[in-house]
Each structure stands twice: as C-alpha cells, then as structure tokens.
Motif scaffolding. Structure first.
Motif, PDB file in Angstrom:
ATOM      1  N   GLU B  42       7.387   0.667  14.247  1.00 19.82           N
ATOM      2  CA  GLU B  42       7.287  -0.234  15.400  1.00 19.82           C
ATOM      3  C   GLU B  42       8.623  -0.262  16.143  1.00 19.82           C
ATOM      4  O   GLU B  42       8.662  -0.311  17.376  1.00 19.82           O
ATOM      5  CB  GLU B  42       6.863  -1.635  14.962  1.00 19.82           C
ATOM      6  CG  GLU B  42       5.372  -1.705  14.627  1.00 19.82           C
ATOM      7  CD  GLU B  42       4.935  -3.002  13.941  1.00 19.82           C
ATOM      8  OE1 GLU B  42       3.721  -3.242  13.907  1.00 19.82           O
ATOM      9  OE2 GLU B  42       5.790  -3.747  13.434  1.00 19.82           O
ATOM     10  N   HIS B  63       2.638  10.062  12.637  1.00 20.78           N
ATOM     11  CA  HIS B  63       2.276   8.753  12.091  1.00 20.78           C
ATOM     12  C   HIS B  63       0.795   8.578  12.383  1.00 20.78           C
ATOM     13  O   HIS B  63       0.270   9.191  13.300  1.00 20.78           O
ATOM     14  CB  HIS B  63       3.059   7.650  12.790  1.00 20.78           C
ATOM     15  CG  HIS B  63       2.761   7.562  14.264  1.00 20.78           C
ATOM     16  ND1 HIS B  63       1.939   6.621  14.811  1.00 20.78           N
ATOM     17  CD2 HIS B  63       3.141   8.350  15.292  1.00 20.78           C
ATOM     18  CE1 HIS B  63       1.840   6.822  16.120  1.00 20.78           C
ATOM     19  NE2 HIS B  63       2.562   7.868  16.435  1.00 20.78           N
ATOM     20  N   ASP B  64       0.103   7.774  11.601  1.00 22.36           N
ATOM     21  CA  ASP B  64      -1.286   7.502  11.957  1.00 22.36           C
ATOM     22  C   ASP B  64      -1.779   6.164  11.442  1.00 22.36           C
ATOM     23  O   ASP B  64      -1.916   5.224  12.207  1.00 22.36           O
ATOM     24  CB  ASP B  64      -2.211   8.646  11.511  1.00 22.36           C
ATOM     25  CG  ASP B  64      -3.517   8.678  12.309  1.00 22.36           C
ATOM     26  OD1 ASP B  64      -3.572   8.033  13.367  1.00 22.36           O
ATOM     27  OD2 ASP B  64      -4.474   9.348  11.896  1.00 22.36           O
ATOM     28  N   CYS B  65      -2.001   6.034  10.122  1.00 25.11           N
ATOM     29  CA  CYS B  65      -2.672   4.823   9.640  1.00 25.11           C
ATOM     30  C   CYS B  65      -1.777   3.590   9.703  1.00 25.11           C
ATOM     31  O   CYS B  65      -2.244   2.486   9.889  1.00 25.11           O
ATOM     32  CB  CYS B  65      -3.168   5.023   8.214  1.00 25.11           C
ATOM     33  SG  CYS B  65      -1.885   4.870   6.962  1.00 25.11           S
ATOM     34  N   ARG B  66      -0.482   3.809   9.511  1.00 24.88           N
ATOM     35  CA  ARG B  66       0.508   2.722   9.482  1.00 24.88           C
ATOM     36  C   ARG B  66       0.198   1.695   8.394  1.00 24.88           C
ATOM     37  O   ARG B  66       0.476   0.505   8.537  1.00 24.88           O
ATOM     38  CB  ARG B  66       0.641   2.066  10.846  1.00 24.88           C
ATOM     39  CG  ARG B  66       1.086   3.074  11.887  1.00 24.88           C
ATOM     40  CD  ARG B  66       2.000   2.480  12.908  1.00 24.88           C
ATOM     41  NE  ARG B  66       2.517   3.499  13.803  1.00 24.88           N
ATOM     42  CZ  ARG B  66       3.349   3.235  14.794  1.00 24.88           C
ATOM     43  NH1 ARG B  66       3.752   2.009  15.004  1.00 24.88           N
ATOM     44  NH2 ARG B  66       3.794   4.199  15.561  1.00 24.88           N
ATOM     45  N   GLU B  67      -0.476   2.141   7.352  1.00 25.09           N
ATOM     46  CA  GLU B  67      -0.750   1.271   6.202  1.00 25.09           C
ATOM     47  C   GLU B  67      -0.220   1.901   4.931  1.00 25.09           C
ATOM     48  O   GLU B  67      -0.546   1.449   3.836  1.00 25.09           O
ATOM     49  CB  GLU B  67      -2.265   1.053   6.042  1.00 25.09           C
ATOM     50  CG  GLU B  67      -2.910   0.394   7.219  1.00 25.09           C
ATOM     51  CD  GLU B  67      -4.397   0.138   7.007  1.00 25.09           C
ATOM     52  OE1 GLU B  67      -4.883   0.267   5.871  1.00 25.09           O
ATOM     53  OE2 GLU B  67      -5.061  -0.190   7.995  1.00 25.09           O
ATOM     54  N   ILE B  69      -0.964   4.922   3.678  1.00 25.50           N
ATOM     55  CA  ILE B  69      -1.928   5.656   2.867  1.00 25.50           C
ATOM     56  C   ILE B  69      -2.273   7.041   3.417  1.00 25.50           C
ATOM     57  O   ILE B  69      -2.679   7.915   2.659  1.00 25.50           O
ATOM     58  CB  ILE B  69      -3.210   4.788   2.664  1.00 25.50           C
ATOM     59  CG1 ILE B  69      -4.130   5.346   1.579  1.00 25.50           C
ATOM     60  CG2 ILE B  69      -3.988   4.632   3.958  1.00 25.50           C
ATOM     61  CD1 ILE B  69      -3.699   5.064   0.195  1.00 25.50           C
ATOM     62  N   CYS B  70      -2.095   7.290   4.718  1.00 22.49           N
ATOM     63  CA  CYS B  70      -2.535   8.588   5.252  1.00 22.49           C
ATOM     64  C   CYS B  70      -1.540   9.696   4.970  1.00 22.49           C
ATOM     65  O   CYS B  70      -1.902  10.865   4.939  1.00 22.49           O
ATOM     66  CB  CYS B  70      -2.836   8.498   6.743  1.00 22.49           C
ATOM     67  SG  CYS B  70      -1.380   8.431   7.800  1.00 22.49           S
ATOM     68  N   GLY B  71      -0.271   9.324   4.777  1.00 23.65           N
ATOM     69  CA  GLY B  71       0.742  10.329   4.468  1.00 23.65           C
ATOM     70  C   GLY B  71       1.262  11.089   5.676  1.00 23.65           C
ATOM     71  O   GLY B  71       1.990  12.060   5.532  1.00 23.65           O
ATOM     72  N   ALA B  72       0.898  10.665   6.885  1.00 22.07           N
ATOM     73  CA  ALA B  72       1.336  11.397   8.073  1.00 22.07           C
ATOM     74  C   ALA B  72       2.806  11.167   8.377  1.00 22.07           C
ATOM     75  O   ALA B  72       3.512  12.075   8.794  1.00 22.07           O
ATOM     76  CB  ALA B  72       0.486  10.999   9.281  1.00 22.07           C
ATOM     77  N   THR B  88       7.991   3.230  -0.901  1.00 22.91           N
ATOM     78  CA  THR B  88       7.602   2.786   0.437  1.00 22.91           C
ATOM     79  C   THR B  88       7.480   3.968   1.387  1.00 22.91           C
ATOM     80  O   THR B  88       8.383   4.802   1.437  1.00 22.91           O
ATOM     81  CB  THR B  88       8.691   1.835   0.997  1.00 22.91           C
ATOM     82  OG1 THR B  88       8.934   0.831   0.029  1.00 22.91           O
ATOM     83  CG2 THR B  88       8.249   1.192   2.296  1.00 22.91           C
ATOM     84  N   GLN B  92       5.810   1.454   6.185  1.00 28.04           N
ATOM     85  CA  GLN B  92       5.830   0.182   5.462  1.00 28.04           C
ATOM     86  C   GLN B  92       7.259  -0.300   5.189  1.00 28.04           C
ATOM     87  O   GLN B  92       7.478  -1.313   4.527  1.00 28.04           O
ATOM     88  CB  GLN B  92       5.063   0.305   4.143  1.00 28.04           C
ATOM     89  CG  GLN B  92       3.578   0.583   4.333  1.00 28.04           C
ATOM     90  CD  GLN B  92       2.845  -0.593   4.951  1.00 28.04           C
ATOM     91  OE1 GLN B  92       2.705  -1.639   4.339  1.00 28.04           O
ATOM     92  NE2 GLN B  92       2.385  -0.435   6.189  1.00 28.04           N
ATOM     93  N   HIS B  94      10.364  -2.125   6.438  1.00 27.30           N
ATOM     94  CA  HIS B  94      10.550  -3.116   7.500  1.00 27.30           C
ATOM     95  C   HIS B  94      12.017  -3.289   7.864  1.00 27.30           C
ATOM     96  O   HIS B  94      12.913  -3.035   7.059  1.00 27.30           O
ATOM     97  CB  HIS B  94       9.876  -4.441   7.119  1.00 27.30           C
ATOM     98  CG  HIS B  94       8.397  -4.383   7.336  1.00 27.30           C
ATOM     99  ND1 HIS B  94       7.570  -3.656   6.518  1.00 27.30           N
ATOM    100  CD2 HIS B  94       7.606  -4.881   8.326  1.00 27.30           C
ATOM    101  CE1 HIS B  94       6.330  -3.739   6.974  1.00 27.30           C
ATOM    102  NE2 HIS B  94       6.325  -4.475   8.074  1.00 27.30           N
ATOM    103  N   ILE B 167      -0.169  10.847  -1.610  1.00 22.14           N
ATOM    104  CA  ILE B 167      -0.669  10.846  -0.239  1.00 22.14           C
ATOM    105  C   ILE B 167      -0.312  12.137   0.513  1.00 22.14           C
ATOM    106  O   ILE B 167      -0.580  12.267   1.698  1.00 22.14           O
ATOM    107  CB  ILE B 167      -0.154   9.617   0.547  1.00 22.14           C
ATOM    108  CG1 ILE B 167       1.375   9.564   0.545  1.00 22.14           C
ATOM    109  CG2 ILE B 167      -0.762   8.323  -0.017  1.00 22.14           C
ATOM    110  CD1 ILE B 167       1.953   8.456   1.419  1.00 22.14           C
TER     111      ILE B 167
END
Lengths: 641, 257
Positions: B42, B63-67, B69-72, B88, B92, B94, B167
């Motif tokens: 962000e 970047h993609d899922c931003r959670e 989990i996607c590993g991008a 992390t 994720q 911060h 991931i």
C-alpha cells in the motif's frame, strides 16, 4: 436472442445421467484434432484444462498472473462442501441440493444445482487422490466442519487455506499435462477480446503483458474461467488483478449477461481503515462456528470491549435467529451488521464494525484447540490490525466478496454464443441470488473436472473439424479493434483539464456502487447511479493518466483497460438492480420488506433469470427472461429463526 | 485502526530497470507521509500514485491477492527477501515495522534462474517447470477411489500440509547464496512422500525434480539455512533433509533412471 437452457427432461435425480447418455461423443482418436482455449487458471480453469487434456484435446491455457498457481481461488479459506454424510448427521445429495437452492433464495435452476450436489462427492475423491492434505480425524478419515446456511457438517477443509490446497492439486494436474505436451500454458497474457465468426466463438485476442504484443489464437471452442467482477466496487476481497474484461468483452460480442446485480457481500472482513487501502481482507466464515457476534446494546458506547459487561452486549444474531445463531447465511449476517451500525451501535474508530468474540470458545475448548482451528487466520488478523483476537474480540464488517451473476450459460455451460463455454464464478449458474459458504470451490471444480469434460464433446461432435485460421479476416478485424482501444487509452492520457489517476476513477466508481448498488438498494439511488456512471466514464477517457507505452510491460495500461470495462459494466449491474424490484438473496430492495424489516421476495414477478443483451455503449441493454420453475422444492420465504 | 497508528516519512531507494537487456540503477524517492497501518505494498501504491501524477512511470512490481497466499509479491527489502519480519510476505509486512526517517532499499529477487523483466519484476517460471517435472500425483480425472478408503494419520496429514503451504514465491531462491531451489522442491517432494497417494511415484519424482533443478541453473544446497529464514510460510529445512534421503534412496535402490 433465444434463451434455451437445454435442461434434460425426466426426474431430477436422473437428468445428469440421462443427459450424459444423450450427448454425442467425440471418438478418442478424434479428440486430438480439436483445439480448446481455456482462459483463466483458477479452480475451474485449471481443472478444466487438465481434464480436457487428459481426454486428448489440445488445450491452450491463458492466465494474467506469472504462474497459473496464483489465480485467486488460492485465497479461499474455509472449505468445500460435499454430500458425503461422513458425520452421519442426516446429510444427502438432496439435502445439499436443497440447502444450496434455498441459500440462493430460489433464484437458481433446480437441474444445475442438483447436478452440483451429485458431483460434489466425486470432487472430494478426486482431490484426495491428488494428495490434497485435507484435515483428518485421529482415525485417519476425513474431518468436516459446519458452515453458514447448513445444519449438517459437510465442509472439507485444509486449515484456513482450502482454496490453496485444492488449487495446488488442480495446478499439479495441469502442469502434468504441460509436461506431456497436451496443454500449452501461456502466463502473463490478458484476453482483450473474443473472436466471433459466423455467430460462433473461434478464438481470442490477447496481449502479452511482458512485450505488449497483441496476438490472435484460434480454437474449436473457447472456455472462459475468468472469475467474478467484485472489483467493480474497487474495494473487495478479490485479488488486485481480478477483473471483468474477458467476460465483458464476450458480452459485447453477443453473450448474454445474467443477474449482474447479484453480488455477495461477505459478513466477516477486516473493516476499512484508510483511504489508501486497495483491497479488503476476508476472515473465513468458518470463524462464525466458534466466534460470537455482538455489539454494545447502547448506541455510541465507546468503551473497550472488555469493559462492556455481558448484560450490556447484544448478541443480535443469536437473539434474532435462535436456530441458526451465528451461522445464518452470509447475506443475513451482512445485512444485520449493517443494520446495527446504521443504528449507531457499530464499534471501532469508524463505527463501521461489529465484534466477533472467541472468549467463550477459548473458555470452553481451551486456547490451544481454538488456535489449532483458526491459528493462521488469527495470525493474519494480528499482522494487519496489530491486535490479538484471542485477547480482544476481532472487529469485522461486510465487504464485496463474490459475484453470483455472470455470463448466462445453458445446462452444458455454453453461453448464448455457440462454442463459448463459461465456468466457475464467471458464469451465473448455480448460486442463485446468494452463495453459501464452501460452495464456490465446489462449483469451480464441478464445472472443470466433471461438467465441461462431458458437455464440450456434445458441441464438438456436432461440428465439422474445420481449420481455424487466426490470420483470417475476423481475427484481424478484432485484433485491430483491441489495438485501437489501447492507443486510445494511451492517447487520452491526462489530456483533460483535471488529470486524475486510473485508481482515482476506479475508487469513485466503487464508492458509487457500494452506496447505491450494495447491500441495500432503492429506486432513487439506482437512478442516480445510472446517471452518474456515464459521466465518470466520459471524464475517464479524457482525463485518466496512463503513463508509458503499449510495447512493454505497463501495469498502468493493464489497470486502465480493466477499469474502462468496469465503467461500462457497472451500468449493466445497475440496470439489472433497477429491474429487480424485489429483495432477494444478497440484497435488500428497500421498497420490498416484511413488516419486521426482513427481505421480501416476489416470486410472482421475479422468479426468473434476467439475461441482458448488449445493444451499444450509450444505449441500455435489452432484457430477456428465463423463467425458473420449481418442481422438486417449494420456494418458501427463507427463515433462519 | 490500531491505537498506535502514526505518520512516518521515509526515503526509498528503488531499483529501476526498463527491461532484462537494459542496465538498471537505484533511484531515490521520498515516500511522502505514510501511515504505519499501511502494508508495504500500500505504501508502494501511494508512491506510484504520486509518480503517475508527476508524469513519471510508476515502479513495476508483482502482487495480486495481498493476503499472503498467492505468492506473487516479493522483493528484497534492505537485503532480505520479503523484509526483516519472519514468516511474512511483502504484502503482509506493515509499515509499523519501520521508523520515521528510515531509508529503505528495495530491489528485485536476484538469482540466475530468475531473469529480470522490469524494475522489481522477475521471471520465476522455472518454478513451474520444476513442478511439471513431477510435483503431482499422476491421476486422471474420474479415476479416483472413494476418499475415505485412503486413511491418513492426522499427524501425517498435518506434516504434509506444513510442506504444502509453500506459496511458490521464490524467496528461498533469492535468499540462498547459491540460488538453490532445494526448499521449494523439498516441500513438494515431502508433501507427496509423506502421503500414501504419493508413494508410487516417490522415487521417480525425487530424481526428476532434482535433476531438473540442476538443469535450470539453480545452485546446490550449502546448508546456509537462509531459505528457511526468508520463507514467508516458515517451511522447515527438515524437508530438505527428507529430499536428500528420498534422492539417495531413489538413486541407490530404485529402478528409476
């Protein structure tokens, strides 16, 4: 436009078997003469690609990510439903069918949903055979948990990352076919348009996201598995790249778009906390198994949650819906959270949140047990919010999560364009007006592993195996249009008076939709949205800043193209919402409520699928209705009390 | 959202490179005011929005899922893949983990097997090629037996899932001084070696994936343990020990070539 759902005749339980028998087959030796394009590599796309290639078809699979393993199915947390009845708690195929059709508020086809429930058990078998490490009981058998909208335990899971594990299973199967030479995998490619020749889908036009090259690809059938359009709202739980472009381009080429206003707002997401935010994070619905939802009884109560005594807390879901309690379906949970916040009882800085409290579960089952079930979700929550949910209740708020609407398909999953099939979230078929938890993974895999392998043969067997020339007239013309759009996006770049970024426009559209086409809608708000959208679009084409060129990797250009399509697509959503003057499933139409302010469905006027036909960017689409008939269930007003 | 939310200002030293053929260099950018509640990506969004308004091309990053989990996503932050916080992904991480006035160095994953595409984006398709070599159970759709006829002890299923949480972000490769993909390969080999479903192809899988790894230009394991430290899913190097065992067993005792 004719909407023929091609639902097989005969008793519900025999329809799928009968249909598979009636479908024409492609002889094993002839399958290698057919080329199939699959767009998208999530659960539906990967499982379809692998299964079709195993059967002998030549498959070309496209995805926008750098690897097919990154499709957004990967982020699904909670689980996948199946009617195995391993818990001996009264589950059956008919009960899964019934729960799903009731959960969808009686706006889905009986035949499709029954088939989904039938193949649900095969999906579990398939995934276990692939080595998906589902949760197990001590005896080694598969474990289940319960989920919203059902009173049986039928959800299979792998901690809080079921989607990831299922997708890795499908991705493994896909990569196996890549190795065998039956699938050509084309990552970092975006579909820009569908090629329709003589009324039939013949291929796609893509942009290579690294080189910017615009390319044509021909095939005997095109399968879209491109996911949902939740990102129309800017903020959603979807991945950043999730978009409507492929589906919307198909719509503009003649595929009907069905029920686009059916959007699911998920009740348990981390609340919005700043205007820089680009997406929202979901906390799995499975948390509601052990978490209790509450707000302070007194509006405006700003005390810390620990300082609010038991007697001054309102466990509103348990009170209002004693038989389902915290496990009411998503739409009911979301609407009630909004209602509490609208009444000033929301918590947190913004007042747009409710508590989800694990204190009782920890007291009952021990911290270790609760951690074992939800550890990774708690960890994720703490990383984002800097608060530990085992010490202080989680704060949650609804967010756009899933879109039940999508391209219209018949029982064969074929759209109104012959040769164009649509799978998974991209189609409209199985969830009606609201999707139950753990049903998205089920549908994606049902479509890809079991439905399309059977139905695509029926289409291909009927066609002569003609040569498709991706250098032909129609391909070139479609490609030229795609190139023209890209030049326009780059040329318009920031020429207008008030230069703005693409994200800025996207955010504006999102807020407008959330406000007027979200959980609660009314005629006046929708009319206003309908008036505002073309104005935003007009300004976008003049003032959006799109730096860089089309001949290289350009993420601004990619985003601009997707937002341009959202700006047109949003109009179809709003028109659909305007037409549906009933409350139904995920959304409340304010003009249609019971005296207790519960959603009031109107079966006499709206028991249909609304399928929209494109007529032009500046004209409204034409509505076609596919009536829904219920022969095996009696549509009732849903009650979770 | 947190009670400790603050605004900080940073200097970002970001690697810019037009494409794989051109030369790259670090460029300095002021971050502008950043909320400590933002995620790292962000923060990059905010910087990119400002660059776009100034008519400069924004920084390209995956970047993609931003959670997580996607590993991008994934770049090297101050010399560490995904930054200094353990377990992390970059999305994720911060900004509360940084201090006002900090200079942050942001560069792409660097490894022979990951050619650079643009700015912070690298080509990690070699990881897909590795999976294609045997990171699956060879079962066609429709041929599966009833799920509960395959019993798996709970502990084994848990261990398999620990490995399968990978991931595929490639941080292990970027962190390894040898650019080895041993942690990635061992996670897949372990998952399937632990489960009964993976047993029939066990030897073949270990041999094929290790050979492919050498072929693709990944280095060998030197037991530095950097991979484990960088892994956002905290995949354990005991998996590498298992891979070594699998590989030796397969080389010495199996008929697989």
């Amino acid at each position: 436009m004719l909407l023929d759902a091609k639902i097989p005749t005969g008793p519900l339980v025999e329809k799928w078997d009968k249909h598979r028998f009636d479908l024409k087959l492609v002889n094993p030796a002839n399958k290698r003469k057919f080329d199939i394009i699959v767009v998208g590599s999530g659960l539906a796309g990967a499982s379809a690609s692998a299964s079709l290639a195993e059967m002998g078809y030549n498959v070309k699979t496209f995805c926008i990510q750098d690897s097919p393993r990154r499709a957004h199915s990967i982020a699904a947390q909670g689980g996948i439903n199946a009617a195995k009845n391993y818990q001996n708690d009264g589950d059956s195929i008919f009960r899964l069918f019934y729960d799903t059709i009731k959960g969808g508020d009686f706006r889905a086809r009986e035949a499709n949903v029954y088939r989904l429930a039938q193949v649900s058990n095969n999906i579990i078998d398939q995934c276990v055979a692939q080595g998906v490490p589902f949760a197990r009981e001590y005896g080694g058998g598969l474990a289940n948990r319960s989920f919203g909208g059902a009173q049986v335990s039928r959800t299979f899971y792998a901690r809080g990352q079921t989607g990831q594990q299922l997708l890795l299973g499908a991705y493994g199967a896909l990569m196996r076919q890549v190795k065998l030479g039956k699938v050509t995998m084309l990552p970092r490619q975006e579909m820009l348009d569908l090629v329709v020749e003589d009324g039939v889908a013949r291929g796609i036009v893509t942009r290579n996201l690294i080189t910017g090259a615009i390319e044509c690809h021909g095939a005997h059938a095109v399968v879209l598995a491109t996911g949902g359009y939740g990102n129309a709202y800017f903020l959603s739980t979807n991945a950043m790249a999730s978009n409507v472009t492929a589906a919307f381009r198909a719509y503009k080429r003649g595929a009907a778009m069905a029920n686009p206003c059916f959007v699911q707002i998920h009740p348990t997401c981390i609340p919005v906390h700043g205007d820089y935010q680009s997406k929202l994070t979901l906390m799995s619905e499975s948390l509601r198994n052990d978490g209790r939802v509450w707000v302070p009884i007194k509006p405006g109560d700003k005390r810390a949650p620990a300082d609010i005594p038991e007697a001054e807390r309102d466990y509103y879901l348990e009170k209002k819906y004693p038989s389902f309690g915290n496990l009411v379906p998503r739409d009911v949970a979301s609407r009630n959270a909004k209602e509490q916040c609208d009444a000033g009882k929301g918590v947190g800085e913004t007042g747009l949140a409710v508590y989800l409290d694990f204190a009782d579960a920890i007291k009952r089952d021990s911290l270790a047990t609760v951690q074992k079930k939800y550890g990774n979700l708690f960890h994720m929550y703490e990383k984002i919010t800097d608060q530990n949910p085992t010490e202080r209740p989680m704060m949650i708020y609804p967010a756009v999560h899933y879109t039940m609407g999508g391209l219209w398909v018949d029982y064969n999953l074929m759209s109104t364009i012959p040769g164009l099939f649509v799978l998974g979230e991209a189609n409209f078929s199985d969830h009606g007006a609201n999707r139950l938890g753990a049903s998205a993974l089920m549908q994606g895999l049902a479509d890809g592993y079991f439905v399309i392998p059977a139905t695509i043969g029926g289409y291909l067997a009927g066609m002569a195996n003609r040569n498709i020339d991706p250098k032909g007239q129609t391909f070139l013309a479609t490609r030229k249009e795609a190139e023209g759009r890209i030049s326009r996006l780059l040329a318009g770049s920031g020429k207008g008076a008030g230069k703005r970024t693409v994200d800025d426009f996207h955010r504006q559209l999102g807020l407008l939709l959330w406000e007027h086409c979200g959980m609660a809608r009314n005629e006046k708000g929708l009319q206003e949205a309908l008036k505002t959208i073309p104005a935003i679009r007009e300004e976008f084409w003049h003032s959006a800043i799109v730096p860089g060129t089309g001949e290289s990797l350009n993420q601004s250009l990619e985003r601009a193209g997707r937002v341009a399509d959202f700006l047109e697509f949003a109009q179809v959503m709003v028109v659909d919402a305007l037409q549906r003057k009933e409350s139904c499933g995920c959304h409340l139409r304010e003009e249609s409520q019971t005296p207790e302010n519960e959603a009031l469905r109107d079966d006499s006027n709206y028991s249909h699928v609304a399928a929209w036909e494109y007529t032009g960017t500046d004209t409204l689409p034409t509505l076609h209705k596919e009536p829904l008939s219920f022969e095996n269930v009696q549509p009732s007003q849903r009650s979770y009390k | 959202m947190s009670d400790t939310s603050k605004i900080i200002n940073l200097t970002l030293k970001i690697w810019r490179q037009e494409n794989g053929a051109s030369a790259g260099a670090f460029k300095n950018y002021p971050s502008g005011p950043i909320s400590t509640d933002m995620s790292f990506l962000e923060m990059l969004d905010v910087v990119n929005e400002a660059l776009t308004r100034q008519g400069e091309e924004p920084v390209a990053f995956d970047h993609d899922c931003r959670e997580g989990i996607c590993g991008a996503c994934g770049t090297v932050i101050n010399g560490q893949a995904h930054g200094h916080q353990q377990g992390t992904t970059l999305c994720q991480l911060h900004m509360r983990n940084f201090k006002d006035g900090d200079t942050i160095v942001i560069e792409p994953f660097r490894s022979r097997a990951f050619p650079l595409i643009k700015d912070l984006i690298v080509d990690r398709s070699a990881l897909d090629t590795l999976v294609a070599e045997g990171g699956y159970v060879s079962v066609n759709t429709g041929g599966a037996i009833e799920a509960n006829t395959i019993l798996v002890p709970q502990q084994t299923a848990d261990q398999a899932l620990d490995a399968s949480e990978c991931i595929g972000c490639g941080a292990c490769v970027a962190a390894c001084p040898n650019g080895s993909a041993m942690l990635f390969v061992s996670a897949k080999v372990s998952q399937l070696a632990l489960l009964p479903q993976g047993k029939p192809e066990r030897a073949k899988r270990a041999l094929a994936m290790v050979r492919k790894m050498d072929e693709l230009g990944f280095g060998n394991c030197g037991n530095e343990r950097e991979c484990e430290a960088a892994c956002p899913k905290q995949i354990s190097i005991t998996n590498i020990a298992r891979l070594n065992r699998e590989f030796f067993k397969a080389s010495l005792f199996s008929r697989e070539k």
